[in-house]
Motif scaffolding. Sequence first.
Motif, PDB file in Angstrom:
ATOM      1  N   ALA A 175     -23.626   9.341  -3.898  1.00 16.73           N
ATOM      2  CA  ALA A 175     -22.268   9.408  -4.441  1.00 16.73           C
ATOM      3  C   ALA A 175     -22.129   8.554  -5.689  1.00 16.73           C
ATOM      4  O   ALA A 175     -21.497   8.966  -6.674  1.00 16.73           O
ATOM      5  CB  ALA A 175     -21.266   8.966  -3.375  1.00 16.73           C
ATOM      6  N   ALA A 176     -22.720   7.377  -5.663  1.00 23.69           N
ATOM      7  CA  ALA A 176     -22.619   6.470  -6.810  1.00 23.69           C
ATOM      8  C   ALA A 176     -23.310   7.041  -8.038  1.00 23.69           C
ATOM      9  O   ALA A 176     -22.855   6.843  -9.172  1.00 23.69           O
ATOM     10  CB  ALA A 176     -23.216   5.111  -6.453  1.00 23.69           C
ATOM     11  N   LEU A 177     -24.423   7.767  -7.818  1.00 26.35           N
ATOM     12  CA  LEU A 177     -25.183   8.324  -8.941  1.00 26.35           C
ATOM     13  C   LEU A 177     -24.721   9.720  -9.321  1.00 26.35           C
ATOM     14  O   LEU A 177     -25.181  10.272 -10.329  1.00 26.35           O
ATOM     15  CB  LEU A 177     -26.681   8.347  -8.595  1.00 26.35           C
ATOM     16  N   GLY A 178     -23.866  10.324  -8.493  1.00 22.75           N
ATOM     17  CA  GLY A 178     -23.380  11.667  -8.801  1.00 22.75           C
ATOM     18  C   GLY A 178     -24.424  12.736  -8.591  1.00 22.75           C
ATOM     19  O   GLY A 178     -24.450  13.747  -9.313  1.00 22.75           O
ATOM     20  N   VAL A 179     -25.291  12.555  -7.613  1.00 20.86           N
ATOM     21  CA  VAL A 179     -26.325  13.548  -7.320  1.00 20.86           C
ATOM     22  C   VAL A 179     -26.089  14.116  -5.923  1.00 20.86           C
ATOM     23  O   VAL A 179     -25.386  13.527  -5.098  1.00 20.86           O
ATOM     24  CB  VAL A 179     -27.736  12.945  -7.396  1.00 20.86           C
ATOM     25  N   THR A 180     -26.661  15.296  -5.689  1.00 21.57           N
ATOM     26  CA  THR A 180     -26.646  15.879  -4.354  1.00 21.57           C
ATOM     27  C   THR A 180     -28.078  15.967  -3.857  1.00 21.57           C
ATOM     28  O   THR A 180     -29.018  16.085  -4.642  1.00 21.57           O
ATOM     29  CB  THR A 180     -25.992  17.271  -4.351  1.00 21.57           C
ATOM     30  N   LEU A 181     -28.239  15.902  -2.547  1.00 20.67           N
ATOM     31  CA  LEU A 181     -29.577  15.882  -1.953  1.00 20.67           C
ATOM     32  C   LEU A 181     -29.696  16.993  -0.912  1.00 20.67           C
ATOM     33  O   LEU A 181     -28.720  17.308  -0.221  1.00 20.67           O
ATOM     34  CB  LEU A 181     -29.852  14.521  -1.297  1.00 20.67           C
ATOM     35  N   GLY A 287     -41.049   7.264 -13.547  1.00 22.34           N
ATOM     36  CA  GLY A 287     -39.951   8.166 -13.189  1.00 22.34           C
ATOM     37  C   GLY A 287     -39.112   8.466 -14.413  1.00 22.34           C
ATOM     38  O   GLY A 287     -38.007   7.976 -14.539  1.00 22.34           O
ATOM     39  N   ALA A 288     -39.610   9.255 -15.311  1.00 22.05           N
ATOM     40  CA  ALA A 288     -38.879   9.554 -16.534  1.00 22.05           C
ATOM     41  C   ALA A 288     -37.557  10.196 -16.191  1.00 22.05           C
ATOM     42  O   ALA A 288     -37.489  11.202 -15.508  1.00 22.05           O
ATOM     43  CB  ALA A 288     -39.715  10.488 -17.414  1.00 22.05           C
ATOM     44  N   GLY A 289     -36.493   9.574 -16.708  1.00 22.21           N
ATOM     45  CA  GLY A 289     -35.171  10.127 -16.474  1.00 22.21           C
ATOM     46  C   GLY A 289     -34.585   9.777 -15.135  1.00 22.21           C
ATOM     47  O   GLY A 289     -33.479  10.198 -14.825  1.00 22.21           O
ATOM     48  N   ALA A 290     -35.321   9.065 -14.295  1.00 20.21           N
ATOM     49  CA  ALA A 290     -34.812   8.775 -12.954  1.00 20.21           C
ATOM     50  C   ALA A 290     -33.559   7.929 -13.012  1.00 20.21           C
ATOM     51  O   ALA A 290     -32.694   8.042 -12.167  1.00 20.21           O
ATOM     52  CB  ALA A 290     -35.891   8.059 -12.138  1.00 20.21           C
ATOM     53  N   ALA A 291     -33.465   7.073 -14.021  1.00 22.21           N
ATOM     54  CA  ALA A 291     -32.327   6.169 -14.071  1.00 22.21           C
ATOM     55  C   ALA A 291     -31.062   6.853 -14.587  1.00 22.21           C
ATOM     56  O   ALA A 291     -29.967   6.469 -14.248  1.00 22.21           O
ATOM     57  CB  ALA A 291     -32.652   4.973 -14.963  1.00 22.21           C
ATOM     58  N   THR A 292     -31.224   7.891 -15.423  1.00 18.19           N
ATOM     59  CA  THR A 292     -30.026   8.431 -16.060  1.00 18.19           C
ATOM     60  C   THR A 292     -29.876   9.937 -15.935  1.00 18.19           C
ATOM     61  O   THR A 292     -28.773  10.450 -16.069  1.00 18.19           O
ATOM     62  CB  THR A 292     -30.048   8.081 -17.565  1.00 18.19           C
ATOM     63  N   SER A 293     -30.950  10.684 -15.713  1.00 13.68           N
ATOM     64  CA  SER A 293     -30.832  12.131 -15.790  1.00 13.68           C
ATOM     65  C   SER A 293     -30.920  12.790 -14.428  1.00 13.68           C
ATOM     66  O   SER A 293     -31.508  13.849 -14.286  1.00 13.68           O
ATOM     67  CB  SER A 293     -31.944  12.689 -16.697  1.00 13.68           C
ATOM     68  N   ALA A 294     -30.331  12.166 -13.420  1.00 18.21           N
ATOM     69  CA  ALA A 294     -30.372  12.751 -12.091  1.00 18.21           C
ATOM     70  C   ALA A 294     -29.498  14.003 -12.079  1.00 18.21           C
ATOM     71  O   ALA A 294     -28.292  13.946 -12.216  1.00 18.21           O
ATOM     72  CB  ALA A 294     -29.868  11.743 -11.068  1.00 18.21           C
ATOM     73  N   ALA A 295     -30.131  15.158 -11.916  1.00 12.85           N
ATOM     74  CA  ALA A 295     -29.386  16.412 -11.965  1.00 12.85           C
ATOM     75  C   ALA A 295     -28.901  16.799 -10.581  1.00 12.85           C
ATOM     76  O   ALA A 295     -29.645  16.736  -9.621  1.00 12.85           O
ATOM     77  CB  ALA A 295     -30.293  17.520 -12.523  1.00 12.85           C
ATOM     78  N   PRO A 296     -27.633  17.246 -10.469  1.00 12.96           N
ATOM     79  CA  PRO A 296     -27.085  17.615  -9.168  1.00 12.96           C
ATOM     80  C   PRO A 296     -27.592  18.986  -8.733  1.00 12.96           C
ATOM     81  O   PRO A 296     -26.843  19.949  -8.634  1.00 12.96           O
ATOM     82  CB  PRO A 296     -25.575  17.625  -9.419  1.00 12.96           C
ATOM     83  N   SER A 297     -28.923  19.083  -8.481  1.00  9.55           N
ATOM     84  CA  SER A 297     -29.506  20.381  -8.216  1.00  9.55           C
ATOM     85  C   SER A 297     -29.748  20.631  -6.737  1.00  9.55           C
ATOM     86  O   SER A 297     -30.222  21.689  -6.371  1.00  9.55           O
ATOM     87  CB  SER A 297     -30.830  20.504  -8.973  1.00  9.55           C
ATOM     88  N   SER A 307     -17.993   6.181   1.541  1.00 12.18           N
ATOM     89  CA  SER A 307     -17.171   5.012   1.843  1.00 12.18           C
ATOM     90  C   SER A 307     -16.430   4.569   0.607  1.00 12.18           C
ATOM     91  O   SER A 307     -16.936   4.662  -0.507  1.00 12.18           O
ATOM     92  CB  SER A 307     -18.080   3.871   2.327  1.00 12.18           C
ATOM     93  N   PRO A 308     -15.196   4.031   0.753  1.00 12.96           N
ATOM     94  CA  PRO A 308     -14.462   3.523  -0.412  1.00 12.96           C
ATOM     95  C   PRO A 308     -15.234   2.455  -1.153  1.00 12.96           C
ATOM     96  O   PRO A 308     -15.001   2.228  -2.322  1.00 12.96           O
ATOM     97  CB  PRO A 308     -13.180   2.939   0.203  1.00 12.96           C
ATOM     98  N   GLU A 309     -16.189   1.812  -0.466  1.00 12.41           N
ATOM     99  CA  GLU A 309     -16.925   0.730  -1.119  1.00 12.41           C
ATOM    100  C   GLU A 309     -17.829   1.243  -2.226  1.00 12.41           C
ATOM    101  O   GLU A 309     -18.319   0.471  -3.027  1.00 12.41           O
ATOM    102  CB  GLU A 309     -17.753  -0.028  -0.090  1.00 12.41           C
ATOM    103  N   VAL A 310     -18.052   2.564  -2.280  1.00 12.52           N
ATOM    104  CA  VAL A 310     -18.876   3.114  -3.350  1.00 12.52           C
ATOM    105  C   VAL A 310     -18.246   2.824  -4.704  1.00 12.52           C
ATOM    106  O   VAL A 310     -18.928   2.676  -5.704  1.00 12.52           O
ATOM    107  CB  VAL A 310     -19.047   4.634  -3.147  1.00 12.52           C
ATOM    108  N   ASP A 311     -16.914   2.755  -4.757  1.00 13.81           N
ATOM    109  CA  ASP A 311     -16.233   2.535  -6.024  1.00 13.81           C
ATOM    110  C   ASP A 311     -16.319   1.102  -6.493  1.00 13.81           C
ATOM    111  O   ASP A 311     -15.958   0.781  -7.621  1.00 13.81           O
ATOM    112  CB  ASP A 311     -14.764   2.939  -5.902  1.00 13.81           C
TER     113      ASP A 311
END
Length: 320
Positions: A175-181, A287-297, A307-311
Amino acid sequence: MGMTRRAAIAAVSLLSALSLAACGGSASNSSTGAASGTASPGASAGAEKATGKVTVLAAASLQGAFEEIEKTVEKDNPGLDVTFDFQGSQDLVASLAGGNSADVLATANNSTMKDAVDQKLVGDQTEFATNVLTLIVPKGNPKNVTGLDSSLDGANLVICAPEVPCGEATKKLAAALGVTLNPVSEEQKVTDVRGKVESGEADAGIVYTTDAAAAKDKADKIDIPDGGVVNHYPIAQTATPENAAGAKVFIDAVTGKAGQEVLAKYGFGAPGASKAGATAGASSSTGAGAATSAAPSQAATAGGSASPEVDKPTAETTAP
């Protein structure tokens, strides 16, 4: 002649008195020396020793560090036998609630420990370590995974189940990174995730940095951002310990300087840290792009809202 005899007798009496005085002084000195010997630095009066069996319920991620601390504890306390049950934190609390006896509980999060507190299963708690998540792949990275991004498409990803502390942490991280798994399996403890990656059954797994360090000979670590998600580890004596003295000795060893050094060696961060400070020892693939280019694929499968603590800048979460 009479005077000479009297003088001689007086001299003998004086010598006897002096001799007795000397003996008395010597006895007094000897007594003082014995007393100071008992209080010598090598036998500290305040040091508590414990014997008997101590049962410790501990999060699975603590196994390596706790077993090393155990050796020192047992060496310093002859006759003390420390035994462990390493499981997911939620299973440890369930075990206590079910009536299984133990002396110490160490969980990988505060919320699981709170469950134990709410059920009056433990006493006061002390935080002793922190941890963060990372990604591991089989040695050599055969699927060329680069991070929590599109490189996971078609890869067998394994994570912890959402009800397990490391699964809760994984959900918060996504959730914090905006990715889906889209994991192919969800395990009940983090060491099971690690095992599937080490064996090659999984192409990637989300584990703790401490697990990545433990797997360094069988897995490579892929650096990913921690998303501000940090696990806080508390330890407590149970409410009804069978060996309270032994429990105190073990807890003191974990929270003391030597124990903290052992935990750092295994990759744990300091208590209260906003990031796990120690670096895990697993070899790292780029991990090229691991820090910034996480795609929600990938499609998310972990249920429940984040959890609200994510914010918050630092999310407190759990690790088994």
